[in-house]
Design an enzyme around this catalytic site. Sequence first.
Site: not given
Length: 350
Positions: A66, A176, A206-207, A229, A317
């Site tokens: 992603h 990410d 995706e998130e 990922d 994140h």
Amino acid sequence: MDAEFDFELLRELTETSGVPGYEDRLRDIVRREFDGVVDEVRSDAMGNVVGTVEGSSDYSVVVAAHMDEIGFMVKHITDDGFLQLDALGGWDPRVLKAQRVTVLTDKGDLPGVIGAVPPHTLTDEQKEKEPKVEDVYVDLGLPSEAVDERVAVGDLVTTAQTTVELGNHVTGKALDNRVSVFAMLEAARRLDDPSVTVHFVATVQEEVGLRGAEAIGVDLDPDLAIALDTTVANDVPPFKSPEYVTKLGDGAGIKLKDSSVITNRKVHRRLRDVAEHESIPFQLEILPAGGTDTGGLQRTSGATPAGAISVPTRYLHTPTESVHQSDVVATIDLLTAFLDSETGEHDYTL
């Protein structure tokens, strides 16, 4: 950096802004990098980009990474010209104070800051208050009239961060999952005359729920799916093994499970066999919380054998995510070797 490790491309991918549903700038980079490498490039109505390398059989493999990053959408502009935000993806509000951001508008990008009140001016009640995303405001340093002219509700916001080498690591925002997009592009360059057709897919959204992967799984209906990922590397204080999940520098992660998927055991066993045969360092990944495109690909077009390769990542994140160079190289090597050795004759039925 390793001679085969294109740091400048990784830096471009990570520093470029692209939140869920608005991955346009990343699409342009992926299309550019696919040019001359794959046999066909196309995108769909959601924004997934597919680069297909035709094999000598009809058996097809989807490799998905992603390209969206967590960010924000402007939901309100105050009378004083501050921006109130709505989260796109999973943010820990504690990391947002005192961050620089970029506001993406139709009239150009604007720099901004998420301010933090000086601690010695906070009341005891304010100090004890649990931070929330809705309490975050962006200061553009402009009078309210100028903000109203240049910013609109629905504009996008990302953190502003440069990607740099940090010892043996690379650190920056959006690793990410741009590091996996990078690994996918590198594997596509290396893949030569495969026995099976490989669809390399830079997925979207995706998130916010694996949405792009679920759609592309239906559209492509692959015989086998491999997702790429990042995964948690809690190999920092105060965590102790086995809370680490993975460790930086110990190799690519071969996923056994996360919150969205239990990977096909024959697929992850073959990933391990390939890694051992090619002397590629790897570690097994059991992620207790967090989903990946693997789950979306496994079941959206019937039962599909699915596995995943993960890049161990510290500080996920946050704007200072960190990966180890050797783990990135191991991920590229393992994906390439796995695809090179896929004949379409392996039986992944359980």
